[in-house]
Design an enzyme around this catalytic site. Structure first.
Site, short mmCIF file in Angstrom:
data_model
loop_
_atom_site.label_atom_id
_atom_site.label_comp_id
_atom_site.label_asym_id
_atom_site.label_seq_id
_atom_site.Cartn_x
_atom_site.Cartn_y
_atom_site.Cartn_z
N SER A 133 0.85 -1.20 0.00
CA SER A 133 0.00 0.00 0.00
C SER A 133 0.88 1.24 0.00
CB SER A 133 -0.86 0.03 1.26
OG SER A 133 -0.07 0.37 2.39
N ASP A 134 0.39 2.32 -0.59
CA ASP A 134 1.07 3.59 -0.32
C ASP A 134 0.92 3.84 1.18
OD1 ASP A 134 2.40 5.95 -0.41
OD2 ASP A 134 1.29 6.78 -2.10
N TRP A 135 1.81 4.67 1.70
CA TRP A 135 1.91 4.79 3.16
C TRP A 135 0.62 5.36 3.78
CZ3 TRP A 135 5.35 2.16 1.20
CH2 TRP A 135 6.50 1.73 1.87
#
Ligand code: BGC
Length: 759
Positions: free
Chosen positions: A228-230
């Site tokens: 996932s993106d952060w």
């Protein structure tokens, strides 16, 4: 490690725990089974390894590293080899620093020049973005370090980036926004893919089964894992089931527990969890088995590479009277704070802590005849009359004035979008004043995305240097003095004004609703179709030499869509200096039943030529070069017919073309009903045969006769033959019952439709 066996020995809790990060930059391990934790770090144009306080916004420091040119610049190189070399260098740094996965490259399409993060993205064109990202991915992974192709997908604005919903139609999604991802996945096999923050057609990218599993894995064959993106995870269980293996950084254990509960409650199949863990361990094992911390990281050598690549990227936009290259020894006034304090990368998570930086003034150290004036400051947009007066004075006393200008950090950044395309007022005014004082004014621009140039007609030359990395000063010097002949080409359109941009009416969205109304007409695909002249077109860039094109040829005049077409063209350097030409190949569909751009980039080759030398550019085209995404068959489709292969020096300047015929081997399924109109029916051979005998009756009922005399009779009245013909063309099959009563029965029509649909 036998991964399957190891996974089978894990408890449910251990498996769930591996699905989120240990901290900001590490995955978790399972000590008792010898599963180690590994480190991931940002890129994409260098290594941002944080060994102290962690953050994903570039706030805290990271280790000293080499800052290469950002993607806005490297895309302009149109040079796959340069990107591969840069990737190899970054891969070496990762091995040296024991980083398993570098978080990049980022291939989102530049839908609007306003996107705050455009500096980190390659292009408005999916072919170019895909090719450049493939090259850097291959380079990094050649060192047995993983990449993370990001941000998947439709993350084309920073405004509300964690909540906005990118609403896009199927064809646009495939042709514009997914193609670059698809290219990299298929050609370079990235070890990981990073899903984006936003929603895609109503569903978060982090839990979107269609994109994460249907398209990425099942269609494209992706075999790594998705991270996932952060902070992009909303519903963790749904995300895992959709194909999101790793959540980063972590959710304080909350989501790990949710996974455990979901398995226990039977909401999530444990096999899905097993597979996810298996995928992550497989990728990490690839790195662990090939770890090489003894890899040398020669930062000085990489600085030189960064300089070489930066020069390859610079685009010469104007060069009136061949004012460039400059002659060493001339009295040159170098003006602008950027000449001493260059901006060479963008703000946010990609921010590299450069181990050193070279400004233009550093690079000019020791060159006789150079003077410097600051001209403007970054702290305010307001012009400083005293600074301008000093600059004007310096310009007056010089033979040539070089103004180094562009966008300060807060004008473009990760996290928010721009609202206009202007440079700071103080810089625009400075350039105008300097140009008034000295007609030989050259402007060098350091910026990550297009700007307006109100002073363009007053200056003699413009070099678009983009954000060129820590060695930008040396590279700028190389270009200005002709040690390197400019060979960059614009990877995006520079518009005359913001309102000309195709996404202008809806960019940014209404609240969280971000409709992609312009469809496939993004960038030059729009400007070309609308015949709007941009400030500078996609693909444009000058050189200190000139190139001539000759003998464009194809391996065949016609082909099936299952075949391959070879296209070749001879290019000669007809000037006096060695140089590189970017030979661009565009394809134009002569006639189409769907809306298509005038032309689309389908190939490019960068040739290096000595004066007088001729080389041949060779391209191979397959089905995809001619196809569009067909929403009836949900696949790429070539409409049989003529296509023009165009060779261009930009998207707006075609220098040679040749026509070929491509025939589709796929018959589109037809479905007729009583509402099908004659125009469509008559295109089908069998329908035509059935209808021809009936057409006479139809024509008669509409009063259409084929005899010329009666035609002219009709023409004399208000009802024209064209109108009558149109009425028939656009009438549905069922209208035969009304307009040709008694000639055909309802049952006969039903039988006809059934027969046609049976095929
Ligand atoms: C960015 C990513 C980056 C991540 C980790 C996010 O804010 O969108 O590109 O890799 O942070 O720093």
């Amino acid at each position: 490690m036998d991964i399957k066996k190891t996974v089978s020995q894990m408890t449910l809790e251990e498996k769930a725990s591996l699905c989120s990060g240990l901290d900001f930059w590490h995955t978790k391990g399972v000590e008792r089974l010898g599963v180690p934790s590994v480190m991931v770090s940002d890129g994409p144009h260098g290594l941002r390894k944080q060994d102290m306080s962690a953050d994903h916004l570039g706030i805290n420091d990271s280790i000293k590293a080499v800052c290469f040119p950002a993607a806005c610049a490297t895309a302009a190189s149109f040079d796959r080899e340069a990107l591969r070399e840069m990737g190899e260098a970054i891969g070496d740094a990762c091995q040296h620093e024991e980083v398993a996965v570098l978080l990049g490259p980022a291939v989102n399409i530049k839908r609007s020049p306003l996107c705050g993060r455009n500096f980190e993205y390659f292009s408005e064109d999916p072919y170019l973005a895909g090719e450049m990202a493939t090259a850097i991915t291959q380079g990094i992974q050649s060192r047995n370090v993983g990449t993370s192709l990001k941000h998947f997908a439709l993350n084309n604005q920073e405004h509300r980036r964690m909540s906005s919903d990118s609403v896009v139609d199927e064809r646009t999604l495939r042709e514009i926004y997914l193609t670059a991802f698809e290219t990299v996945v298929k050609q370079a096999r990235p070890w990981t893919v990073m899903c984006s923050y936003n929603k895609i057609n109503g569903e978060y990218a982090s839990q979107n089964y269609e994109t994460l599993t249907g398209i990425l894995r099942e269609e494209w064959g992706f075999d790594g894992y998705v991270v996932s993106d952060w902070g992009a995870v909303s519903d963790r269980v749904k995300g895992l089931a959709a194909g999101l293996e790793l959540e980063m950084p972590a959710s304080d254990g909350v989501n790990d527990r949710r996974i455990v509960e979901a398995v226990k409650e039977g909401v999530l199949d444990e096999a899905v969890l097993d597979k996810a863990v298996e995928r992550m361990l497989t990728v990490h094992q690839r790195y662990l088995e090939n770890r090489k911390p003894e890899t040398p990281w020669d930062k000085e050598a990489q600085h030189e590479l960064a300089r070489r690549i930066a020069a390859e990227c610079m685009v010469l936009l104007k060069n009136q009277d061949d004012i460039l290259p400059l002659t060493p020894g001339d009295r040159i006034a170098v003006i602008g704070k950027f000449a001493k304090d260059p901006r060479y990368q963008g703000g946010g998570s990609s921010h590299i802590n450069a181990f050193k930086e070279t400004s233009l003034m550093d690079a000019l150290d020791g060159v006789p005849g150079i003077t410097y004036a600051q001209g403007y400051d970054f702290v305010t947009e307001e012009p400083d009359e005293a600074l301008i007066a000093q600059a004007v004075q310096a310009a007056r006393e010089a033979q040539v004035a070089v103004v180094v200008a562009g966008l300060p950090d807060d004008f473009e950044s990760e996290g928010y979008d721009r609202t206009h395309l202007n440079m700071p007022a103080c810089q625009n005014l400075l350039i105008e004043r300097v140009a008034e004082a000295n007609p030989n004014t050259v402007v060098v621009l350091y910026n990550g995305s297009p700007v307006l140039m109100p002073w363009l007609s007053q200056v003699k030359a413009v070099v678009e240097a983009y954000l060129g990395g820590q060695a930008v000063g040396g590279a700028t010097r190389d270009i200005l003095f002709g040690q390197v002949n400019p060979c960059g080409r614009l990877p995006e359109t520079f518009p005359q004004k913001l309102a000309h941009n195709p996404s202008y009416l809806s960019y940014g969205g209404e609240g969280n609703h971000a409709p992609y109304q312009e469809g496939v007409f993004v960038g030059y695909r729009y400007y070309g179709k609308k015949e709007i002249e941009p400030l500078f077109p996609f693909g444009f860039g000058l050189s200190y030499t000139r190139f001539a094109y000759d003998n464009l040829r194809t391996s065949a005049d016609s082909m099936l869509d299952t075949g391959i077409l070879t296209v070749q063209v001879d290019v000669t350097n007809v000037g006096r200096m060695a140089g590189k030409e970017v030979v661009q190949l565009y394809v134009r569909d002569v006639e189409s039943t769907v809306f298509r751009p005038v032309r689309e980039l389908k190939g490019f080759v960068k040739l290096s030529l000595q004066p007088g030398e001729t080389k041949t550019a060779t391209f191979t085209l397959d089905k995809r070069a001619f196809a569009y995404w067909n929403t009836r068959i949900h696949d790429w489709h070539v409409e049989s017919g003529d296509f023009v292969i165009e060779i261009g020096q930009s998207s707006a300047h075609i220098v040679a073309s040749v026509q070929v015929t491509v025939e589709s081997t796929v018959k589109l399924p037809q479905h007729f009903t009583m509402d099908s109109i004659f125009l469509d029916l008559m295109k089908d051979e069998r329908a035509r045969q059935m209808l021809v005998p009936l057409m006479a009756a139809v024509n008669e009922s509409f009063g259409i006769s084929t005899a010329e005399d009666s035609r002219s009779e009709v023409a004399a009245s208000a009802i024209t033959p064209a109108m009558l013909e149109a009425m028939v063309r656009y009438s549905p099959l069922r209208s035969l019952l009304s307009f040709a009563p008694g000639k055909v029965t309802y049952e006969q029509l039903v039988e006809m439709v059934d027969a046609l649909n049976r095929g």
